[in-house]
Design a protein around this motif. Structure first.
Motif, PDB file in Angstrom:
ATOM      1  N   HIS A   1       0.865  -1.185   0.000  1.00 29.08           N
ATOM      2  CA  HIS A   1       0.000   0.000   0.000  1.00 29.08           C
ATOM      3  C   HIS A   1       0.895   1.226   0.000  1.00 29.08           C
ATOM      4  O   HIS A   1       1.666   1.453   0.939  1.00 29.08           O
TER       5      HIS A   1
ATOM      6  N   VAL B   1       0.157   8.179  -9.897  1.00 29.20           N
ATOM      7  CA  VAL B   1      -1.133   7.492  -9.762  1.00 29.20           C
ATOM      8  C   VAL B   1      -2.165   8.423  -9.151  1.00 29.20           C
ATOM      9  O   VAL B   1      -3.304   8.551  -9.634  1.00 29.20           O
TER      10      VAL B   1
ATOM     11  N   ASP C   1      -5.594  10.278 -10.690  1.00 31.22           N
ATOM     12  CA  ASP C   1      -6.877  10.078 -10.020  1.00 31.22           C
ATOM     13  C   ASP C   1      -7.545  11.417  -9.737  1.00 31.22           C
ATOM     14  O   ASP C   1      -8.750  11.588  -9.976  1.00 31.22           O
TER      15      ASP C   1
ATOM     16  N   VAL D   1      -6.922  -2.282 -13.621  1.00 28.20           N
ATOM     17  CA  VAL D   1      -6.795  -1.387 -12.474  1.00 28.20           C
ATOM     18  C   VAL D   1      -8.187  -0.867 -12.137  1.00 28.20           C
ATOM     19  O   VAL D   1      -8.908  -0.390 -13.020  1.00 28.20           O
TER      20      VAL D   1
ATOM     21  N   THR E   1     -10.564   1.628  -9.512  1.00 29.75           N
ATOM     22  CA  THR E   1     -10.524   2.751  -8.574  1.00 29.75           C
ATOM     23  C   THR E   1     -11.752   2.717  -7.676  1.00 29.75           C
ATOM     24  O   THR E   1     -12.881   2.559  -8.161  1.00 29.75           O
TER      25      THR E   1
ATOM     26  N   CYS F   1      -4.683  -4.659  -8.555  1.00 30.25           N
ATOM     27  CA  CYS F   1      -4.249  -3.262  -8.426  1.00 30.25           C
ATOM     28  C   CYS F   1      -5.473  -2.384  -8.197  1.00 30.25           C
ATOM     29  O   CYS F   1      -6.287  -2.193  -9.112  1.00 30.25           O
TER      30      CYS F   1
ATOM     31  N   ILE G   1      -6.815   1.363  -6.888  1.00 24.70           N
ATOM     32  CA  ILE G   1      -6.512   2.747  -6.528  1.00 24.70           C
ATOM     33  C   ILE G   1      -7.553   3.211  -5.523  1.00 24.70           C
ATOM     34  O   ILE G   1      -8.763   3.123  -5.774  1.00 24.70           O
TER      35      ILE G   1
ATOM     36  N   CYS H   1      -2.699   3.418  -3.330  1.00 24.24           N
ATOM     37  CA  CYS H   1      -3.026   2.203  -4.055  1.00 24.24           C
ATOM     38  C   CYS H   1      -2.815   1.004  -3.142  1.00 24.24           C
ATOM     39  O   CYS H   1      -2.031   1.052  -2.196  1.00 24.24           O
TER      40      CYS H   1
ATOM     41  N   LEU I   1       2.570  -0.174 -12.034  1.00 25.42           N
ATOM     42  CA  LEU I   1       1.412   0.705 -11.916  1.00 25.42           C
ATOM     43  C   LEU I   1       1.840   2.162 -11.995  1.00 25.42           C
ATOM     44  O   LEU I   1       1.241   2.968 -12.716  1.00 25.42           O
TER      45      LEU I   1
END
Length: 219
Positions: A99, A105, A109, A129, A131, A156, A158, A164, A181
């Motif tokens: 984490h 990343v 986001d 990936v 989110t 993976c 987010i 992440c 990532l």
């Protein structure tokens, strides 16, 4: 570093040092854990630890079943303990969780931009990936969202505006996935800066199909 054997705390300490050196972490921006082989426990970083200064004393042993600390240690575990517990309970195949709070990343986001899996390495190691919505760090709500997102085999996740959660069946593979990532995020950002993000293609579909069919490997 030999990832194949030895105390998982040594492997996690190596990951901590490497992700800081690679620029994925600033200060104590993240936490790491690994299952104890053949046991219902895992090692997790203690609260407030700097990831590039880890040794065996920087980890706390925790029981997955009830979240109790079982090591003879006065240090409390990371405040993100619920995240690790929830993921291990939902994914018995997961042996390690990385984490982190990686900058590219999190910038994408915040901009509402999807990370593109551009290269064969991205497609092979990350696959997809997901989110999750913003939840307060360290809460059961964040832990539940992350574990639910990973429950279908996603490796993976987010955590919006936070970080992440990257998982794998080994510490080494979790480390690789975290690196790829952030690389995918940086390439996406570079395309965005060039005004080409909208035309940036994902990895060729024939490679993705071969990976999904189990007929394609990478080196």
């Amino acid at each position: 570093m030999n990832y194949g054997a030895g105390d998982p705390r040594d492997q996690l300490a190596h990951v901590g040092s490497e992700v800081v050196r690679a620029g994925l972490v600033v200060g104590s921006g993240g936490n790491l854990s690994a299952r104890v082989s053949g046991n219902g426990d895992f090692w997790v970083t203690a609260a407030g630890t700097w990831l590039d200064r880890l040794d065996r004393s920087a980890f706390v042993r925790v029981r997955i079943a009830d979240g109790a600390t079982v090591s003879d240690d006065t240090h409390p575990p990371t405040s993100e303990l619920p995240l690790h517990l929830a993921t291990y309970r939902r994914r018995p195949d997961v042996a390690a969780i990385v984490h982190l709070h990686p900058q590219a990343v999190l910038l994408l986001d915040a901009l509402g931009e999807q990370i593109r899996l551009v290269t064969t390495d991205h497609a092979f190691y990350l696959r997809r990936v997901v989110t999750t919505p913003f939840r307060l760090p360290g809460t059961a709500e964040l832990a539940d969202e992350a574990a639910a997102a990973a429950a279908d085999g996603t490796n993976c996740v987010i955590l919006s505006r936070h970080g992440c959660s990257v998982v794998a069946d080994s510490v080494e593979l979790a480390h690789k996935r975290a690196l790829y990532l952030e690389e995918a995020a940086r390439l996406t950002y570079q395309a965005l800066a060039l005004g080409r993000a909208g035309t940036l293609p994902d990895c060729p579909p024939e490679f993705v199909r071969a990976v999904e069919a189990g007929t394609q490997s990478t080196v």
